[in-house]
Design a protein around this motif. Structure first.
Motif, PDB file in Angstrom:
ATOM      1  N   GLU A  44      50.613  33.824  28.718  1.00 31.76           N
ATOM      2  CA  GLU A  44      50.723  34.687  27.408  1.00 31.76           C
ATOM      3  C   GLU A  44      49.898  35.526  27.387  1.00 31.76           C
ATOM      4  OE1 GLU A  44      53.596  32.119  26.016  1.00 31.76           O
ATOM      5  OE2 GLU A  44      53.234  34.151  25.505  1.00 31.76           O
ATOM      6  N   PHE A  45      50.372  36.681  27.063  1.00 29.23           N
ATOM      7  CA  PHE A  45      49.352  37.835  26.897  1.00 29.23           C
ATOM      8  C   PHE A  45      48.062  37.700  26.209  1.00 29.23           C
ATOM      9  CE2 PHE A  45      48.559  42.381  27.413  1.00 29.23           C
ATOM     10  CZ  PHE A  45      47.769  42.495  26.282  1.00 29.23           C
ATOM     11  N   ALA A  46      47.003  38.018  27.339  1.00 31.45           N
ATOM     12  CA  ALA A  46      45.555  38.052  26.457  1.00 31.45           C
ATOM     13  C   ALA A  46      45.139  36.590  26.025  1.00 31.45           C
ATOM     14  CB  ALA A  46      45.271  38.940  25.551  1.00 31.45           C
TER      15      ALA A  46
ATOM     16  N   SER B 246      36.127  43.632  27.077  1.00 34.41           N
ATOM     17  CA  SER B 246      34.699  43.651  27.256  1.00 34.41           C
ATOM     18  C   SER B 246      34.481  42.495  28.515  1.00 34.41           C
ATOM     19  CB  SER B 246      33.864  43.053  26.037  1.00 34.41           C
ATOM     20  OG  SER B 246      34.460  41.670  25.774  1.00 34.41           O
ATOM     21  N   LYS B 247      33.281  42.936  29.134  1.00 41.58           N
ATOM     22  CA  LYS B 247      32.999  42.095  30.247  1.00 41.58           C
ATOM     23  C   LYS B 247      32.974  40.336  29.948  1.00 41.58           C
ATOM     24  CE  LYS B 247      29.714  41.498  33.896  1.00 41.58           C
ATOM     25  NZ  LYS B 247      28.583  42.226  34.646  1.00 41.58           N
ATOM     26  N   SER B 248      32.148  40.256  28.694  1.00 42.17           N
ATOM     27  CA  SER B 248      32.074  38.797  28.417  1.00 42.17           C
ATOM     28  C   SER B 248      33.345  38.188  28.054  1.00 42.17           C
ATOM     29  CB  SER B 248      31.451  38.754  27.286  1.00 42.17           C
ATOM     30  OG  SER B 248      31.499  39.486  26.218  1.00 42.17           O
ATOM     31  N   ARG B 249      34.331  39.162  27.325  1.00 42.84           N
ATOM     32  CA  ARG B 249      35.683  38.437  27.014  1.00 42.84           C
ATOM     33  C   ARG B 249      36.362  38.140  28.428  1.00 42.84           C
ATOM     34  NH1 ARG B 249      38.380  34.676  25.143  1.00 42.84           N
ATOM     35  NH2 ARG B 249      40.615  35.108  24.789  1.00 42.84           N
ATOM     36  N   ASN B 250      36.537  38.959  29.147  1.00 44.29           N
ATOM     37  CA  ASN B 250      37.078  38.831  30.414  1.00 44.29           C
ATOM     38  C   ASN B 250      36.685  37.525  31.350  1.00 44.29           C
ATOM     39  OD1 ASN B 250      39.250  40.916  30.243  1.00 44.29           O
ATOM     40  ND2 ASN B 250      37.673  42.559  31.163  1.00 44.29           N
ATOM     41  N   LEU B 251      35.220  37.717  31.247  1.00 46.61           N
ATOM     42  CA  LEU B 251      34.823  36.371  31.953  1.00 46.61           C
ATOM     43  C   LEU B 251      35.231  35.067  31.558  1.00 46.61           C
ATOM     44  CD1 LEU B 251      32.875  35.308  34.179  1.00 46.61           C
ATOM     45  CD2 LEU B 251      30.984  35.532  32.512  1.00 46.61           C
TER      46      LEU B 251
ATOM     47  N   HIS C 195      40.403  35.440  37.478  1.00 46.69           N
ATOM     48  CA  HIS C 195      40.204  36.745  37.736  1.00 46.69           C
ATOM     49  C   HIS C 195      40.902  37.355  36.603  1.00 46.69           C
ATOM     50  CE1 HIS C 195      38.024  36.089  41.680  1.00 46.69           C
ATOM     51  NE2 HIS C 195      39.441  35.272  42.175  1.00 46.69           N
ATOM     52  N   THR C 196      40.268  38.645  36.139  1.00 41.48           N
ATOM     53  CA  THR C 196      41.037  39.851  35.237  1.00 41.48           C
ATOM     54  C   THR C 196      40.961  41.135  35.639  1.00 41.48           C
ATOM     55  OG1 THR C 196      39.208  39.949  33.768  1.00 41.48           O
ATOM     56  CG2 THR C 196      40.400  37.977  33.433  1.00 41.48           C
ATOM     57  N   ASP C 197      41.664  41.941  34.779  1.00 46.46           N
ATOM     58  CA  ASP C 197      41.469  43.305  35.115  1.00 46.46           C
ATOM     59  C   ASP C 197      39.983  43.872  34.393  1.00 46.46           C
ATOM     60  OD1 ASP C 197      44.430  44.029  33.047  1.00 46.46           O
ATOM     61  OD2 ASP C 197      42.282  43.484  32.422  1.00 46.46           O
ATOM     62  N   ASN C 198      39.955  45.118  34.270  1.00 44.04           N
ATOM     63  CA  ASN C 198      38.684  45.550  33.227  1.00 44.04           C
ATOM     64  C   ASN C 198      39.045  46.124  32.010  1.00 44.04           C
ATOM     65  OD1 ASN C 198      40.098  47.969  33.999  1.00 44.04           O
ATOM     66  ND2 ASN C 198      38.629  49.098  34.538  1.00 44.04           N
ATOM     67  N   VAL C 199      40.223  45.397  31.542  1.00 40.10           N
ATOM     68  CA  VAL C 199      40.861  45.891  30.048  1.00 40.10           C
ATOM     69  C   VAL C 199      39.797  45.014  29.100  1.00 40.10           C
ATOM     70  CG1 VAL C 199      42.416  46.142  28.389  1.00 40.10           C
ATOM     71  CG2 VAL C 199      42.839  46.929  30.961  1.00 40.10           C
TER      72      VAL C 199
ATOM     73  N   GLY D 151      35.497  31.063  36.845  1.00 39.92           N
ATOM     74  CA  GLY D 151      36.017  32.147  36.471  1.00 39.92           C
ATOM     75  C   GLY D 151      34.909  33.276  36.870  1.00 39.92           C
ATOM     76  N   TYR D 152      35.634  34.398  37.374  1.00 41.36           N
ATOM     77  CA  TYR D 152      34.868  35.477  37.877  1.00 41.36           C
ATOM     78  C   TYR D 152      35.092  36.937  36.963  1.00 41.36           C
ATOM     79  CZ  TYR D 152      34.191  32.601  41.851  1.00 41.36           C
ATOM     80  OH  TYR D 152      33.897  31.626  42.891  1.00 41.36           O
ATOM     81  N   GLY D 153      35.859  36.826  35.994  1.00 38.70           N
ATOM     82  CA  GLY D 153      36.256  37.844  35.046  1.00 38.70           C
ATOM     83  C   GLY D 153      36.725  39.031  35.955  1.00 38.70           C
TER      84      GLY D 153
END
Length: 451
Positions: A352-354, A391-396, A385-389, A424-426
Motif C-alpha cells: 500500500e502507498f507509503a 525523511s531519511k529516518s522515516r524511509n529507514l 529499500h526505498t526511494d529518497n522521497v 532495512g536499508y532505507g
C-alpha cells in the motif's frame, strides 16, 4: 405641486442612497440555495407590479412648457417583468391617468402670459412601453444580502391621449382633436426597490416621458416637444416556487463566497477522515510488527508469548522440539526453477502507498516462496529499500517494516522464522536515479536472497 418639488425629491432620493444601503441584512450567513453557472432555473424571474402616483406635464430636465403652471394629477399603472440577469430585466409598462395645467403663473420677466388658452386637461388613455431595467446595487462586496436596490430604466413605446382646452376668458372647453392622438414616447426612469418578503417588493420610482410631438397639452408653441412625468409607489409580486430567491436580488459575490466556503468545509471533513485512517493504519502496522519476546515472530501471530531468549521457534512462535537424531547436513542446491520462483515474487511484490501493508495481489507469489523455503529448508535474506522521497529516518523505518511484513507473512505460512533475516536499508542503496518516477519506482523494493 410644481417642478421644484420633483427636483428636490429626486435630489433627496439620491442623497440618502448611501445611508439606505447600510440598512441591508447583515445578520446570520445565508447558505447558498442555488449553484453557480446553472442558469435562471433556480430563481424567480417573472413578476408583475401595480402602482399609483402623480402624473405631471413636466420633467426635472427642464425645457419650456406651453402653459406657465402645471398641476399634479392622479395616475395609475402596472407592468410585467422578466429578469434576464441579476442586473438586467425587460419590463412591459402601462400607465393611465390625466395631465393638467394653466396659465395662472406669470412669465419669468413678471409679465402675464399672452396666450389664447387659460388651461388644458389631457386624458392619458394609455401609454405602453417596453423598457430595459438595470439594477445598480446587486453586486455588493460589503453585505451578504441586499435589502434595497437602486435601478434605472430606459425604453420606447406609444401613448394614446386626448387634450381638452379652455379658452382665455372662460369660454366653453373643447377637444383639441376629434380622435385621440397616438405618439411615440421615450421613457427614462429611476427608482428604489425594497424587499419585503420572498414574494413581495415595495417599488418607489419616477419616470420621465419624452413625446415625439408638441400635442400633449393641445397647444403648439415653439420647437420644443412636450414631456410628462410619473412618480409612483407600488408593489411588485414575484412568481416562482417557494424557497427560490428572486434573481434581481441575487448577489454573485455572496454566492461565490458561499460556494467556496462549502468546498472548504468538504475538504476539511475529507482531510480529517484521512488523518483518522492514517492513525488507525499506523496502529495496525505497529501491532503487526511488535515482537515482545524477540523470537522473530510478531506478537500478532505469536501463539507462545514469552519465549526465552535464543530459543528456536516455529512460525507460530512456539519452541521447536529438540532433534532426536542429528541429521547430516545436506548440501543446498539452488536450481533455475528456485531462482525463477524468487524472481517472480520480487516482481509481483506490492505494498500500500507509503505503508508496510502487502497488497493481496502479492500473496500467491509469496506462497510459492514459502513452499520453496519449507520444502528445501532454504535460508532467506530480505532487504528493504526505498526511494529518497521523505525523511531519511522515516524511509529507514519503512524499509525495515516492509521487510518485516514479508517475513511475518512467510512465517504465518509455516516457514521457520530463524531461517529468515529481515533488514532495512532505507534510501542508502539506490539501483536507479531518484530524479525520475521510473527510477524511484525501481528503488522502492524488497530484495530476496536464498541460500
Amino acid at each position: 405641486m410644481n417642478k421644484s418639488i420633483i427636483r428636490r425629491a429626486v435630489v433627496t432620493m439620491m442623497a440618502v442612497m448611501p445611508f439606505i444601503a447600510k440598512a441591508q441584512d447583515q445578520t446570520s450567513p445565508v447558505s447558498p440555495s442555488v449553484r453557480l453557472f446553472q442558469g435562471p432555473a433556480d430563481y424567480k424571474t417573472w413578476s408583475i407590479g401595480i402602482n399609483g402616483g402623480v402624473l405631471a406635464p413636466a420633467v426635472p430636465t427642464g425645457g419650456s412648457n406651453d402653459f406657465t403652471k402645471w398641476k399634479g394629477s392622479f395616475g395609475y399603472g402596472g407592468y410585467v417583468k422578466y429578469q434576464i440577469l441579476h442586473f438586467l430585466a425587460l419590463r412591459a409598462d402601462y400607465v393611465g391617468g390625466k395631465l393638467q395645467g394653466d396659465n395662472s403663473k406669470n412669465l419669468g420677466n413678471g409679465a402675464a402670459p399672452n396666450r389664447a388658452y387659460s388651461s388644458f386637461e389631457t386624458k392619458l388613455n394609455w401609454s405602453a412601453s417596453l423598457n430595459a431595467v438595470f439594477n445598480i446595487t446587486t453586486v455588493n462586496w460589503l453585505f451578504r444580502k441586499n435589502f434595497v436596490l437602486l435601478y434605472g430604466s430606459v425604453g420606447g413605446g406609444l401613448a394614446g391621449y386626448k387634450p381638452t382646452l379652455t379658452p382665455k376668458g372662460g369660454g366653453p372647453s373643447f377637444d383639441y382633436t376629434k380622435d385621440a392622438i397616438k405618439e411615440l414616447i421615450i421613457p427614462v426612469g429611476a427608482g428604489l426597490k425594497f424587499r419585503l418578503s420572498e414574494f413581495i417588493n415595495l417599488d418607489l420610482g419616477y419616470t420621465m416621458y419624452y413625446t415625439d410631438g408638441d400635442n400633449l397639452d393641445g397647444y403648439y408653441r415653439g420647437p420644443n416637444k412636450d414631456k410628462y412625468s410619473y412618480g409612483y409607489a407600488g408593489l411588485e409580486f414575484a412568481f416562482g416556487k417557494k424557497g427560490q430567491p428572486q434573481l434581481q436580488w441575487h448577489n454573485p459575490a455572496a454566492a461565490t463566497y458561499d460556494e467556496l466556503e462549502a468546498q472548504k468545509n468538504t475538504l476539511r471533513v475529507a482531510l480529517e477522515a484521512a488523518n483518522q485512517n492514517n492513525a488507525r493504519l499506523t496502529a495496525d502496522v505497529d501491532k503487526l510488527t511488535k515482537d515482545s519476546d524477540g523470537d522473530g515472530v510478531s506478537d500478532y501471530f505469536d501463539k507462545c508469548p514469552g519465549t526465552a531468549a535464543n530459543v528456536k521457534v516455529d512460525g507460530s512462535g512456539c519452541p521447536l522440539p529438540e532433534p532426536v537424531i542429528e541429521k547430516k547436513e545436506e548440501k543446498v542446491v539452488i536450481t533455475e526453477e528456485d531462482t525463477r520462483i524468487v524472481k517472480e515474487a520480487i516482481q509481483n511484490l506490492e505494498f500500500e502507498f507509503a505503508k508496510a501493508s502487502i497488497k493481496p495481489s502479492s500473496f500467491a507469489a509469496l506462497d510459492r516462496v514459502a513452499d520453496l523455503l519449507k520444502r528445501k529448508n532454504l535460508n532467506l535474506k530480505l532487504a528493504g529499500h526505498t526511494d529518497n522521497v521523505g525523511s531519511k529516518s522515516r524511509n529507514l523505518a519503512l524499509s525495515r517494516e516492509r521487510a518485516e511484513s514479508v517475513k511475518q507473512y512467510l512465517v504465518s505460512k509455516g516457514v521457520n522464522a530463524s531461517k529468515i533475516e529481515a533488514v532495512g536499508y532505507g534510501m542508502s542503496q539506490p539501483i536507479a536515479s531518484n530524479k525520475t518516477a521510473a527510477g524511484r519506482q525501481k528503488n522502492r523494493r524488497v530484495e530476496f536472497t536464498i541460500f
